[in-house]
Design a protein around this motif. Structure first.
Motif, PDB file in Angstrom:
ATOM      1  N   GLU B  20       0.851  -1.189   0.000  1.00 45.73           N
ATOM      2  CA  GLU B  20       0.000   0.000   0.000  1.00 45.73           C
ATOM      3  C   GLU B  20       0.883   1.234   0.000  1.00 45.73           C
ATOM      4  O   GLU B  20       1.786   1.361   0.826  1.00 45.73           O
ATOM      5  CB  GLU B  20      -0.902   0.016   1.239  1.00 45.73           C
ATOM      6  CG  GLU B  20      -2.115  -0.864   1.138  1.00 45.73           C
ATOM      7  CD  GLU B  20      -3.098  -0.606   2.270  1.00 45.73           C
ATOM      8  OE1 GLU B  20      -4.169  -1.241   2.247  1.00 45.73           O
ATOM      9  OE2 GLU B  20      -2.796   0.214   3.158  1.00 45.73           O
ATOM     10  N   LEU B  21       0.612   2.133  -0.929  1.00 42.52           N
ATOM     11  CA  LEU B  21       1.348   3.386  -1.025  1.00 42.52           C
ATOM     12  C   LEU B  21       0.384   4.523  -0.705  1.00 42.52           C
ATOM     13  O   LEU B  21      -0.747   4.532  -1.195  1.00 42.52           O
ATOM     14  CB  LEU B  21       1.926   3.557  -2.437  1.00 42.52           C
ATOM     15  CG  LEU B  21       2.674   2.344  -3.026  1.00 42.52           C
ATOM     16  CD1 LEU B  21       3.181   2.672  -4.423  1.00 42.52           C
ATOM     17  CD2 LEU B  21       3.793   1.896  -2.127  1.00 42.52           C
ATOM     18  N   ARG B  22       0.873   5.499   0.084  1.00 38.77           N
ATOM     19  CA  ARG B  22      -0.018   6.553   0.549  1.00 38.77           C
ATOM     20  C   ARG B  22       0.375   7.911  -0.017  1.00 38.77           C
ATOM     21  O   ARG B  22       1.563   8.192  -0.190  1.00 38.77           O
ATOM     22  CB  ARG B  22       0.020   6.609   2.077  1.00 38.77           C
ATOM     23  CG  ARG B  22      -0.822   7.717   2.696  1.00 38.77           C
ATOM     24  CD  ARG B  22      -0.597   7.789   4.196  1.00 38.77           C
ATOM     25  NE  ARG B  22      -1.168   9.000   4.766  1.00 38.77           N
ATOM     26  CZ  ARG B  22      -2.280   9.022   5.491  1.00 38.77           C
ATOM     27  NH1 ARG B  22      -2.952   7.909   5.737  1.00 38.77           N
ATOM     28  NH2 ARG B  22      -2.732  10.158   5.986  1.00 38.77           N
ATOM     29  N   CYS B  23      -0.631   8.723  -0.283  1.00 39.01           N
ATOM     30  CA  CYS B  23      -0.398  10.083  -0.781  1.00 39.01           C
ATOM     31  C   CYS B  23      -1.272  11.070  -0.002  1.00 39.01           C
ATOM     32  O   CYS B  23      -2.483  10.883   0.092  1.00 39.01           O
ATOM     33  CB  CYS B  23      -0.735  10.162  -2.270  1.00 39.01           C
ATOM     34  SG  CYS B  23      -0.703  11.851  -2.954  1.00 39.01           S
ATOM     35  N   ASP B  24      -0.629  12.112   0.524  1.00 34.66           N
ATOM     36  CA  ASP B  24      -1.355  13.211   1.173  1.00 34.66           C
ATOM     37  C   ASP B  24      -1.239  14.437   0.271  1.00 34.66           C
ATOM     38  O   ASP B  24      -0.166  15.036   0.184  1.00 34.66           O
ATOM     39  CB  ASP B  24      -0.759  13.527   2.546  1.00 34.66           C
ATOM     40  CG  ASP B  24      -1.189  12.545   3.603  1.00 34.66           C
ATOM     41  OD1 ASP B  24      -0.511  11.514   3.770  1.00 34.66           O
ATOM     42  OD2 ASP B  24      -2.221  12.813   4.240  1.00 34.66           O
ATOM     43  N   PRO B  25      -2.307  14.818  -0.397  1.00 31.79           N
ATOM     44  CA  PRO B  25      -2.223  15.944  -1.330  1.00 31.79           C
ATOM     45  C   PRO B  25      -2.232  17.281  -0.591  1.00 31.79           C
ATOM     46  O   PRO B  25      -2.428  17.331   0.623  1.00 31.79           O
ATOM     47  CB  PRO B  25      -3.495  15.781  -2.164  1.00 31.79           C
ATOM     48  CG  PRO B  25      -4.471  15.166  -1.216  1.00 31.79           C
ATOM     49  CD  PRO B  25      -3.661  14.249  -0.344  1.00 31.79           C
ATOM     50  N   ILE B  26      -2.044  18.344  -1.344  1.00 30.38           N
ATOM     51  CA  ILE B  26      -2.128  19.690  -0.782  1.00 30.38           C
ATOM     52  C   ILE B  26      -3.596  19.968  -0.429  1.00 30.38           C
ATOM     53  O   ILE B  26      -4.494  19.667  -1.229  1.00 30.38           O
ATOM     54  CB  ILE B  26      -1.592  20.732  -1.780  1.00 30.38           C
ATOM     55  CG1 ILE B  26      -0.074  20.518  -1.963  1.00 30.38           C
ATOM     56  CG2 ILE B  26      -1.885  22.142  -1.328  1.00 30.38           C
ATOM     57  CD1 ILE B  26       0.540  21.356  -3.062  1.00 30.38           C
ATOM     58  N   SER B  27      -3.811  20.534   0.731  1.00 28.87           N
ATOM     59  CA  SER B  27      -5.166  20.816   1.184  1.00 28.87           C
ATOM     60  C   SER B  27      -5.880  21.735   0.199  1.00 28.87           C
ATOM     61  O   SER B  27      -5.327  22.749  -0.253  1.00 28.87           O
ATOM     62  CB  SER B  27      -5.114  21.486   2.560  1.00 28.87           C
ATOM     63  OG  SER B  27      -6.405  21.828   2.983  1.00 28.87           O
ATOM     64  N   GLY B  28      -7.106  21.346  -0.155  1.00 29.60           N
ATOM     65  CA  GLY B  28      -7.893  22.158  -1.081  1.00 29.60           C
ATOM     66  C   GLY B  28      -7.747  21.763  -2.536  1.00 29.60           C
ATOM     67  O   GLY B  28      -8.523  22.221  -3.386  1.00 29.60           O
ATOM     68  N   HIS B  29      -6.783  20.916  -2.837  1.00 34.19           N
ATOM     69  CA  HIS B  29      -6.632  20.443  -4.216  1.00 34.19           C
ATOM     70  C   HIS B  29      -7.648  19.338  -4.486  1.00 34.19           C
ATOM     71  O   HIS B  29      -7.643  18.299  -3.833  1.00 34.19           O
ATOM     72  CB  HIS B  29      -5.221  19.914  -4.459  1.00 34.19           C
ATOM     73  CG  HIS B  29      -4.217  21.001  -4.681  1.00 34.19           C
ATOM     74  ND1 HIS B  29      -2.965  20.756  -5.187  1.00 34.19           N
ATOM     75  CD2 HIS B  29      -4.296  22.339  -4.479  1.00 34.19           C
ATOM     76  CE1 HIS B  29      -2.303  21.896  -5.299  1.00 34.19           C
ATOM     77  NE2 HIS B  29      -3.093  22.874  -4.861  1.00 34.19           N
ATOM     78  N   THR B  30      -8.498  19.577  -5.491  1.00 31.24           N
ATOM     79  CA  THR B  30      -9.549  18.608  -5.777  1.00 31.24           C
ATOM     80  C   THR B  30      -9.086  17.496  -6.706  1.00 31.24           C
ATOM     81  O   THR B  30      -9.682  16.431  -6.752  1.00 31.24           O
ATOM     82  CB  THR B  30     -10.756  19.316  -6.416  1.00 31.24           C
ATOM     83  OG1 THR B  30     -10.312  19.994  -7.602  1.00 31.24           O
ATOM     84  CG2 THR B  30     -11.365  20.329  -5.459  1.00 31.24           C
ATOM     85  N   ALA B  31      -8.039  17.750  -7.460  1.00 30.58           N
ATOM     86  CA  ALA B  31      -7.552  16.744  -8.415  1.00 30.58           C
ATOM     87  C   ALA B  31      -6.342  16.021  -7.841  1.00 30.58           C
ATOM     88  O   ALA B  31      -5.477  16.633  -7.222  1.00 30.58           O
ATOM     89  CB  ALA B  31      -7.176  17.405  -9.738  1.00 30.58           C
ATOM     90  N   LEU B  32      -6.325  14.702  -8.033  1.00 29.48           N
ATOM     91  CA  LEU B  32      -5.207  13.892  -7.563  1.00 29.48           C
ATOM     92  C   LEU B  32      -4.868  12.858  -8.615  1.00 29.48           C
ATOM     93  O   LEU B  32      -5.751  12.210  -9.171  1.00 29.48           O
ATOM     94  CB  LEU B  32      -5.553  13.205  -6.238  1.00 29.48           C
ATOM     95  CG  LEU B  32      -4.422  12.444  -5.520  1.00 29.48           C
ATOM     96  CD1 LEU B  32      -4.592  12.537  -4.009  1.00 29.48           C
ATOM     97  CD2 LEU B  32      -4.328  11.019  -5.960  1.00 29.48           C
ATOM     98  N   TYR B  33      -3.571  12.720  -8.904  1.00 34.26           N
ATOM     99  CA  TYR B  33      -3.072  11.797  -9.925  1.00 34.26           C
ATOM    100  C   TYR B  33      -2.081  10.819  -9.300  1.00 34.26           C
ATOM    101  O   TYR B  33      -1.311  11.190  -8.422  1.00 34.26           O
ATOM    102  CB  TYR B  33      -2.298  12.545 -11.015  1.00 34.26           C
ATOM    103  CG  TYR B  33      -3.026  13.619 -11.775  1.00 34.26           C
ATOM    104  CD1 TYR B  33      -3.247  14.870 -11.221  1.00 34.26           C
ATOM    105  CD2 TYR B  33      -3.451  13.389 -13.087  1.00 34.26           C
ATOM    106  CE1 TYR B  33      -3.890  15.869 -11.932  1.00 34.26           C
ATOM    107  CE2 TYR B  33      -4.092  14.389 -13.820  1.00 34.26           C
ATOM    108  CZ  TYR B  33      -4.305  15.620 -13.233  1.00 34.26           C
ATOM    109  OH  TYR B  33      -4.937  16.611 -13.960  1.00 34.26           O
ATOM    110  N   TRP B  34      -2.078   9.601  -9.814  1.00 35.30           N
ATOM    111  CA  TRP B  34      -1.007   8.640  -9.556  1.00 35.30           C
ATOM    112  C   TRP B  34      -0.314   8.329 -10.878  1.00 35.30           C
ATOM    113  O   TRP B  34      -0.972   8.115 -11.911  1.00 35.30           O
ATOM    114  CB  TRP B  34      -1.546   7.339  -8.972  1.00 35.30           C
ATOM    115  CG  TRP B  34      -1.866   7.376  -7.515  1.00 35.30           C
ATOM    116  CD1 TRP B  34      -3.089   7.534  -6.938  1.00 35.30           C
ATOM    117  CD2 TRP B  34      -0.947   7.209  -6.430  1.00 35.30           C
ATOM    118  NE1 TRP B  34      -2.993   7.489  -5.564  1.00 35.30           N
ATOM    119  CE2 TRP B  34      -1.680   7.279  -5.229  1.00 35.30           C
ATOM    120  CE3 TRP B  34       0.434   6.981  -6.349  1.00 35.30           C
ATOM    121  CZ2 TRP B  34      -1.102   7.158  -3.971  1.00 35.30           C
ATOM    122  CZ3 TRP B  34       1.015   6.853  -5.098  1.00 35.30           C
ATOM    123  CH2 TRP B  34       0.257   6.942  -3.916  1.00 35.30           C
TER     124      TRP B  34
END
Lengths: 112, 115
Positions: B20-34
């Motif tokens: 399992e790999l985890r990602c914490d995006p920037i707060s308020g960013h609605t788009a997330l990519y892997w």
């Protein structure tokens, strides 16, 4: 299929000169194109976004051109510095408005 | 402010194990990519999340790969029954919106090695 080509060989430039990197794309017409810088062991960092109706975009020592006829973008760094040494990634837009198609990158080495 | 963070930074696993790999995006960013990046290759798109919309999973290479994004924030990429060809750097990026208008902010990546 969509194909992005960047110079696979490293580009060696003398400090103070202008470095020019090439990005060619085939089999489609992207509406925009982004350039990123990537240092070893780090994620890419955004540099510039240029849209199809813009021929040229500048930011400090950086300049990007977008030639939709030649299907090519050129990335220029003027007055290059050793700190500019990195891999530069070209990423034209894909079929959707959120996808980028990434080139393999060109490694730039600025020699003092 | 805080950028995109990923954990772990390195993961060595045996073939056949799940990771399992985890990602914490920037707060308020609605788009997330892997993305997946192999040596000498361009970034390979895996999956895209945008707000509450159904994710675009078209880049996932096989059904061993899955991802979720909980509460519109943290995302987890899961690889089941890992194979040696899964070895690569897995990058997460977040953005305020579509790539035609907004830049992507990347995390440092997770280097996965399958032995």
């Amino acid at each position: 299929s969509q194909k992005i080509e960047q110079n696979s060989e490293a580009l060696n430039i003398q400090e103070g000169k202008t470095a020019t990197l090439t990005c060619n794309y085939t089999n489609y017409s992207p509406a925009y194109l982004q350039w990123y810088r990537q240092d070893p062991g780090r994620g890419p960092v955004f540099l510039l976004l240029i849209r199809e109706n813009e021929k040229e975009k500048r930011k400090e020592r950086l300049k990007v051109t977008f030639d939709t006829t030649l299907k090519q973008s050129l990335f220029h760094i003027t007055a290059s510095q050793p700190a500019d040494s990195a891999t530069y990634l070209c990423a034209p837009g894909g079929d959707s408005n959120y996808q980028l198609i990434w080139g393999a990158g060109t490694k730039l080495i600025i020699k003092p | 402010g805080a950028g995109v963070s990923q954990s772990p930074s390195n993961k060595v696993t045996e073939k056949g194990k799940d990771v399992e790999l985890r990602c914490d995006p920037i707060s308020g960013h609605t788009a997330l990519y892997w993305y997946r990046q192999s040596l000498g290759q361009g970034l390979e798109f895996l999956i895209y999340f945008q707000g509450n919309s159904a994710p675009d999973k078209s880049g996932l290479p096989s059904d061993r790969f899955s991802a979720e994004r909980t509460g519109g924030s943290v995302s987890t990429l899961t690889i089941q029954r890992t194979q040696q060809e899964d070895s690569a750097v897995y990058l997460c990026a977040s953005s305020l919106g579509p790539a035609g208008d907004y830049e992507q902010y990347f995390g440092p990546g997770t280097r996965l090695t399958v032995t």
